[in-house]
Design a protein around this motif. Structure first.
Motif, PDB file in Angstrom:
ATOM      1  N   ILE A  34       0.814 -41.643 -29.810  1.00  0.00           N
ATOM      2  CA  ILE A  34       0.524 -40.206 -29.763  1.00  0.00           C
ATOM      3  C   ILE A  34      -0.944 -39.915 -30.110  1.00  0.00           C
ATOM      4  CG2 ILE A  34       2.890 -39.481 -30.220  1.00  0.00           C
ATOM      5  CD1 ILE A  34       2.144 -39.133 -33.152  1.00  0.00           C
ATOM      6  N   GLY A  35      -1.761 -40.965 -30.332  1.00  0.00           N
ATOM      7  CA  GLY A  35      -3.184 -40.782 -30.637  1.00  0.00           C
ATOM      8  C   GLY A  35      -3.436 -40.085 -31.955  1.00  0.00           C
ATOM      9  N   GLN A  36      -2.624 -40.348 -32.955  1.00  0.00           N
ATOM     10  CA  GLN A  36      -2.722 -39.625 -34.228  1.00  0.00           C
ATOM     11  C   GLN A  36      -3.165 -40.560 -35.353  1.00  0.00           C
ATOM     12  OE1 GLN A  36       0.740 -37.823 -36.666  1.00  0.00           O
ATOM     13  NE2 GLN A  36       0.006 -36.110 -35.426  1.00  0.00           N
ATOM     14  N   VAL A  37      -3.894 -39.984 -36.307  1.00  0.00           N
ATOM     15  CA  VAL A  37      -4.373 -40.698 -37.482  1.00  0.00           C
ATOM     16  C   VAL A  37      -3.909 -39.945 -38.721  1.00  0.00           C
ATOM     17  CG1 VAL A  37      -6.380 -41.568 -38.727  1.00  0.00           C
ATOM     18  CG2 VAL A  37      -6.406 -41.481 -36.239  1.00  0.00           C
ATOM     19  N   ALA A  38      -3.379 -40.668 -39.709  1.00  0.00           N
ATOM     20  CA  ALA A  38      -2.970 -40.070 -40.984  1.00  0.00           C
ATOM     21  C   ALA A  38      -3.757 -40.741 -42.101  1.00  0.00           C
ATOM     22  CB  ALA A  38      -1.472 -40.249 -41.196  1.00  0.00           C
ATOM     23  N   LEU A  39      -4.461 -39.940 -42.900  1.00  0.00           N
ATOM     24  CA  LEU A  39      -5.290 -40.439 -43.996  1.00  0.00           C
ATOM     25  C   LEU A  39      -4.684 -39.998 -45.313  1.00  0.00           C
ATOM     26  CD1 LEU A  39      -7.923 -41.846 -44.933  1.00  0.00           C
ATOM     27  CD2 LEU A  39      -9.054 -39.615 -44.760  1.00  0.00           C
ATOM     28  N   ARG A  40      -4.298 -40.984 -46.151  1.00  0.00           N
ATOM     29  CA  ARG A  40      -3.683 -40.699 -47.449  1.00  0.00           C
ATOM     30  C   ARG A  40      -4.737 -40.787 -48.558  1.00  0.00           C
ATOM     31  NH1 ARG A  40      -1.372 -45.001 -48.127  1.00  0.00           N
ATOM     32  NH2 ARG A  40      -1.438 -46.009 -46.076  1.00  0.00           N
ATOM     33  N   LYS A  41      -4.685 -39.831 -49.479  1.00  0.00           N
ATOM     34  CA  LYS A  41      -5.628 -39.818 -50.590  1.00  0.00           C
ATOM     35  C   LYS A  41      -5.219 -40.851 -51.625  1.00  0.00           C
ATOM     36  CE  LYS A  41      -8.236 -36.598 -53.451  1.00  0.00           C
ATOM     37  NZ  LYS A  41      -8.421 -35.182 -53.836  1.00  0.00           N
ATOM     38  N   PRO A  42      -6.160 -41.685 -52.075  1.00  0.00           N
ATOM     39  CA  PRO A  42      -5.800 -42.720 -53.056  1.00  0.00           C
ATOM     40  C   PRO A  42      -5.280 -42.107 -54.359  1.00  0.00           C
ATOM     41  CG  PRO A  42      -7.988 -43.109 -52.135  1.00  0.00           C
ATOM     42  CD  PRO A  42      -7.572 -41.745 -51.699  1.00  0.00           C
ATOM     43  N   ASP A  43      -4.211 -42.679 -54.880  1.00  0.00           N
ATOM     44  CA  ASP A  43      -3.651 -42.254 -56.170  1.00  0.00           C
ATOM     45  C   ASP A  43      -3.380 -40.752 -56.198  1.00  0.00           C
ATOM     46  OD1 ASP A  43      -3.968 -44.892 -57.004  1.00  0.00           O
ATOM     47  OD2 ASP A  43      -6.006 -44.492 -57.712  1.00  0.00           O
ATOM     48  N   GLY A  44      -2.912 -40.221 -55.087  1.00  0.00           N
ATOM     49  CA  GLY A  44      -2.613 -38.794 -55.037  1.00  0.00           C
ATOM     50  C   GLY A  44      -1.254 -38.536 -54.424  1.00  0.00           C
ATOM     51  N   ASN A  45      -0.694 -37.387 -54.762  1.00  0.00           N
ATOM     52  CA  ASN A  45       0.613 -37.004 -54.231  1.00  0.00           C
ATOM     53  C   ASN A  45       0.503 -36.010 -53.087  1.00  0.00           C
ATOM     54  OD1 ASN A  45       1.944 -38.605 -56.186  1.00  0.00           O
ATOM     55  ND2 ASN A  45       1.739 -36.959 -57.720  1.00  0.00           N
ATOM     56  N   ASP A  46      -0.738 -35.676 -52.682  1.00  0.00           N
ATOM     57  CA  ASP A  46      -0.925 -34.721 -51.589  1.00  0.00           C
ATOM     58  C   ASP A  46      -0.436 -35.325 -50.280  1.00  0.00           C
ATOM     59  OD1 ASP A  46      -2.123 -33.110 -53.457  1.00  0.00           O
ATOM     60  OD2 ASP A  46      -4.170 -33.709 -52.923  1.00  0.00           O
ATOM     61  N   PRO A  47       0.065 -34.493 -49.363  1.00  0.00           N
ATOM     62  CA  PRO A  47       0.470 -35.017 -48.053  1.00  0.00           C
ATOM     63  C   PRO A  47      -0.729 -35.549 -47.292  1.00  0.00           C
ATOM     64  CG  PRO A  47       0.482 -32.614 -48.058  1.00  0.00           C
ATOM     65  CD  PRO A  47       0.284 -33.041 -49.489  1.00  0.00           C
ATOM     66  N   PRO A  48      -0.554 -36.535 -46.424  1.00  0.00           N
ATOM     67  CA  PRO A  48      -1.691 -37.110 -45.692  1.00  0.00           C
ATOM     68  C   PRO A  48      -2.331 -36.103 -44.746  1.00  0.00           C
ATOM     69  CG  PRO A  48       0.375 -37.936 -44.817  1.00  0.00           C
ATOM     70  CD  PRO A  48       0.729 -37.171 -46.048  1.00  0.00           C
ATOM     71  N   LYS A  49      -3.622 -36.264 -44.534  1.00  0.00           N
ATOM     72  CA  LYS A  49      -4.349 -35.416 -43.568  1.00  0.00           C
ATOM     73  C   LYS A  49      -4.199 -36.060 -42.194  1.00  0.00           C
ATOM     74  CE  LYS A  49      -7.757 -33.977 -47.036  1.00  0.00           C
ATOM     75  NZ  LYS A  49      -7.221 -32.609 -47.188  1.00  0.00           N
ATOM     76  N   LYS A  50      -3.802 -35.259 -41.196  1.00  0.00           N
ATOM     77  CA  LYS A  50      -3.511 -35.788 -39.869  1.00  0.00           C
ATOM     78  C   LYS A  50      -4.504 -35.239 -38.846  1.00  0.00           C
ATOM     79  CE  LYS A  50       1.435 -36.420 -40.781  1.00  0.00           C
ATOM     80  NZ  LYS A  50       2.824 -36.104 -40.348  1.00  0.00           N
ATOM     81  N   PHE A  51      -4.919 -36.122 -37.942  1.00  0.00           N
ATOM     82  CA  PHE A  51      -5.845 -35.754 -36.864  1.00  0.00           C
ATOM     83  C   PHE A  51      -5.317 -36.368 -35.565  1.00  0.00           C
ATOM     84  CE2 PHE A  51      -8.171 -36.028 -40.815  1.00  0.00           C
ATOM     85  CZ  PHE A  51      -8.983 -34.906 -40.814  1.00  0.00           C
ATOM     86  N   THR A  52      -5.497 -35.642 -34.463  1.00  0.00           N
ATOM     87  CA  THR A  52      -5.039 -36.122 -33.157  1.00  0.00           C
ATOM     88  C   THR A  52      -6.223 -36.229 -32.204  1.00  0.00           C
ATOM     89  OG1 THR A  52      -2.898 -35.060 -33.487  1.00  0.00           O
ATOM     90  CG2 THR A  52      -3.454 -35.733 -31.250  1.00  0.00           C
ATOM     91  N   ASN A 317     -13.378 -46.164 -49.455  1.00  0.00           N
ATOM     92  CA  ASN A 317     -14.162 -45.471 -48.419  1.00  0.00           C
ATOM     93  C   ASN A 317     -13.467 -44.202 -47.949  1.00  0.00           C
ATOM     94  OD1 ASN A 317     -16.266 -47.382 -48.314  1.00  0.00           O
ATOM     95  ND2 ASN A 317     -15.079 -48.699 -46.949  1.00  0.00           N
ATOM     96  N   TYR A 318     -12.590 -43.652 -48.774  1.00  0.00           N
ATOM     97  CA  TYR A 318     -11.802 -42.480 -48.376  1.00  0.00           C
ATOM     98  C   TYR A 318     -12.699 -41.317 -47.963  1.00  0.00           C
ATOM     99  CZ  TYR A 318      -8.857 -38.321 -48.839  1.00  0.00           C
ATOM    100  OH  TYR A 318      -8.216 -37.131 -48.613  1.00  0.00           O
ATOM    101  N   ASP A 319     -13.697 -40.988 -48.780  1.00  0.00           N
ATOM    102  CA  ASP A 319     -14.548 -39.827 -48.480  1.00  0.00           C
ATOM    103  C   ASP A 319     -15.300 -40.023 -47.166  1.00  0.00           C
ATOM    104  OD1 ASP A 319     -13.773 -38.563 -50.811  1.00  0.00           O
ATOM    105  OD2 ASP A 319     -15.415 -39.402 -51.991  1.00  0.00           O
ATOM    106  N   GLU A 320     -15.849 -41.226 -46.939  1.00  0.00           N
ATOM    107  CA  GLU A 320     -16.587 -41.485 -45.698  1.00  0.00           C
ATOM    108  C   GLU A 320     -15.660 -41.440 -44.482  1.00  0.00           C
ATOM    109  OE1 GLU A 320     -16.763 -43.181 -48.424  1.00  0.00           O
ATOM    110  OE2 GLU A 320     -18.861 -43.411 -49.046  1.00  0.00           O
ATOM    111  N   THR A 321     -14.456 -41.975 -44.622  1.00  0.00           N
ATOM    112  CA  THR A 321     -13.502 -41.956 -43.512  1.00  0.00           C
ATOM    113  C   THR A 321     -13.087 -40.528 -43.179  1.00  0.00           C
ATOM    114  OG1 THR A 321     -12.674 -44.145 -44.129  1.00  0.00           O
ATOM    115  CG2 THR A 321     -11.263 -42.791 -42.731  1.00  0.00           C
ATOM    116  N   LEU A 322     -12.848 -39.719 -44.203  1.00  0.00           N
ATOM    117  CA  LEU A 322     -12.494 -38.320 -43.973  1.00  0.00           C
ATOM    118  C   LEU A 322     -13.624 -37.580 -43.272  1.00  0.00           C
ATOM    119  CD1 LEU A 322     -10.580 -35.930 -44.354  1.00  0.00           C
ATOM    120  CD2 LEU A 322     -11.552 -35.601 -46.638  1.00  0.00           C
ATOM    121  N   SER A 323     -14.869 -37.849 -43.682  1.00  0.00           N
ATOM    122  CA  SER A 323     -16.020 -37.210 -43.041  1.00  0.00           C
ATOM    123  C   SER A 323     -16.116 -37.602 -41.564  1.00  0.00           C
ATOM    124  CB  SER A 323     -17.298 -37.604 -43.782  1.00  0.00           C
ATOM    125  OG  SER A 323     -18.438 -37.097 -43.131  1.00  0.00           O
ATOM    126  N   THR A 324     -15.901 -38.878 -41.254  1.00  0.00           N
ATOM    127  CA  THR A 324     -15.952 -39.340 -39.863  1.00  0.00           C
ATOM    128  C   THR A 324     -14.860 -38.684 -39.023  1.00  0.00           C
ATOM    129  OG1 THR A 324     -16.877 -41.478 -40.541  1.00  0.00           O
ATOM    130  CG2 THR A 324     -15.828 -41.363 -38.375  1.00  0.00           C
TER     131      THR A 324
END
Length: 556
Positions: A34-52, A317-324
């Motif tokens: 489906i061309g989707q990416v899910a990014l999980r925050k390290p040591d966090g309970n927040d839901p993953p950020k999803k991009f298509t 590299n969470y912050d850099e990956t989120l920025s990209t």
């Protein structure tokens, strides 16, 4: 002219040795179906950020998969006359150069660039009735300076120019004629040796510059009627230097300066993308960097563009990956307007030829010549058809006698050619007039813009000179005041000592020494008071140029 958005895909590499040594966790999940990416925050309970996106390729993917899905149709479009651009973006050490260039073995990891070369020359060898001319150029943008990687003096700085027909180009950039994929690869290898690279803590062979390898394809296609149609397209293969954080790369000295320039140009690229996506921006800041000027057609212009976002799966590299991911998510909303790059005059004549062909078919199918139709065709008098008999099917009064109808006449092939030639000449004159008017308006606006830019440049230079003058004057005056005070101290002390010595000579030498020593102490106290007062006066002058809050801090 049809609009299409920039195609954006993401590719995630496996954890590298450094990340494994640091025992990094994986925070990135890709769903290729489906061309989707899910990014999980390290040591966090927040839901993953999803991009298509248009495609998502995980750690087990290879360059062959990416090329077959996304690269192949783009190269086909370039061979058909469209401009194309492929560029890789991402944090340093995320696999941008690996995706673009790849490695020869195993074959599935050969990059987008060599596969594109092979594709182009395979098509060149099999296309019928078409002659091709293929050229190559290779440049880098290092510390905001454009260099020719294939030139004899690759460290020389080149200038960017703008032309009404071909847009932004690099003056003096060498172009090499190539005949096969092997020849292109040799040229690219030669240029890569001249490219600026360096080691950082995150990448032993980090690219310290942006590079653009351009393939120019000219195709001359022979039509069935003997005419030849010329198409000229180009393919830009862009390898961007990675965004960096000094704390992670450990860059110092020249490496830090390079990183600063890289981040500034990538920031300018981000501003251009944001302005294009915003839709309300009145100005697109292409001129903020050399990179954005050279990619002007690729972002919102006459180009089919593919962006490959390279990602790291590591949690550090969470912050850099989120920025990209956010960067790429904005880029997919950019709308380009790609057209087949034919000569404008040729493109218009093609429309006229199609109109004439339709009229000829209509005449031949009817077997008659309607004078009004011919008038519309040529836009003038129809002298060639004045002898054609008209069929008068109705009368408007008894005073008009019916005349015998003759058999309808048909146009000869020569008459059809004469009509076509006349229409062509009239339309060419019309086209010439329109082109001259467009060129005149362009020159006028360009001259006004250049004048405004020059005025602004001169204003900026004057402000910089005035700033430097004031700073220099302040420093000189400060040093002069200090030197003057020191001189006065020396002179006054010398005078007082001399006066006291003369007093000592005039006494009998019994009680005078004690009294004279006290007098010397008083003299030194007076001198010190004068110095303090002088320094206070100088400080007051300097404090007068500060704000109240700054004065209070300075006094404290």
């Amino acid at each position: 002219m049809s609009e299409e958005t920039v195609r954006v895909i993401v590719r995630c590499r496996p954890l590298n040795k450094r990340e494994k040594d640091l025992k990094c966790g994986v925070v990135l999940d890709l769903f290729g179906d489906i061309g989707q990416v899910a990014l999980r925050k390290p040591d966090g309970n927040d839901p993953p950020k999803k991009f298509t996106f248009d495609g998502a390729y995980g750690m087990d993917s290879n360059s062959q998969m990416i090329y077959e899905d996304m690269g192949f149709p783009l190269i086909e479009s370039v061979l058909d006359g469209y401009n194309g651009t492929v560029f890789a973006y991402g944090q340093t050490g995320c696999g941008k150069s690996f995706t673009m260039e790849g490695i020869p073995n195993p074959p599935e990891h050969r990059g987008i660039t060599p596969r594109s070369f092979e594709h182009i020359f395979q098509e060149v060898s099999v296309r019928e009735n078409t002659k091709f001319l293929v050229r190559a150029s290779y440049l880098e943008i290092y510390n905001e300076s454009v260099r020719d990687l294939l030139g004899g003096h690759h460290e020389d700085k080149l200038e960017l120019k703008e032309h009404p027909d071909k847009g932004v180009y690099v003056k003096g950039l060498t172009e090499h004629i190539v005949h096969d994929a092997e020849g292109v690869l040799k040229i690219m290898a030669l240029g890569s040796k001249n490219r600026s690279v360096g080691a950082t803590l995150m990448n032993a062979d980090s690219s310290r510059s942006h590079s653009i390898f351009t393939i120019l394809v000219e195709a001359c296609e022979s039509a069935g009627d003997g005419d030849e149609k010329l198409r000229a397209s180009k393919l830009n293969l862009v390898d961007l230097a990675g965004s960096e954080r000094q704390g992670k790369t450990g860059a110092t000295g020249s490496r830090l300066k390079e990183a600063t320039k890289i981040n500034l140009s990538l920031s300018a690229l981000g501003n251009v993308i944001s302005a294009l996506v915003d839709g309300k921006a009145k100005h697109i800041p292409y001129r903020d960097s050399k990179l954005t000027r050279l990619l002007q057609d690729s972002l919102g212009g006459n180009t089919k563009t593919l962006m490959i976002a390279a990602l790291s799966p590591a949690d550090n590299n969470y912050d850099e990956t989120l920025s990209t991911l956010r960067y790429a998510n904005r880029a997919k909303n950019i709308k380009n307007k790609a057209i087949i790059n034919e000569d404008p005059k040729d493109a218009l004549l093609r429309q006229y030829q199609e109109e004439i062909l339709k009229l000829k078919e209509l005449l031949m199918s009817q077997g008659t010549v309607d004078p009004s139709l011919l008038a519309n065709l040529g836009g003038g008098n129809n002298n060639d058809t004045s002898s054609t008999n008209k069929r008068d099917k109705s009368t408007k009064g008894n005073s008009i006698k019916s005349q015998p109808q003759q058999e309808d006449a048909k146009l000869t092939e020569q008459q059809l050619q004469e009509i076509e030639e006349r229409v062509r000449q009239e339309k060419e004159e019309e086209l010439k007039t329109r082109e001259e008017e467009l060129k005149k308006n362009y020159d006028k606006k360009l001259e006004e813009l250049q004048t405004a830019v020059e005025e602004q440049r001169m204003t900026n230079e004057k402000l910089e000179q005035e700033f430097e003058r004031l700073t220099s004057e302040y420093n000189i005056n400060k040093e002069s005041v200090r030197a003057q005070v020191e001189t006065e101290i020396g002179e006054q002390v010398a005078n007082e000592v001399q006066a006291e010595e003369e007093v000592l000579k005039g006494t009998d030498g019994k009680e005078a020494p004690q009294a004279n020593i006290g007098s010397i102490d008083l003299v030194m106290e007076d001198v010190n008071n004068d110095v303090v007062n002088s320094n206070d006066e100088t400080s007051g002058q300097l404090l007068g140029n500060l704000t109240p809050s700054q004065q209070q801090q300075q006094q404290q």
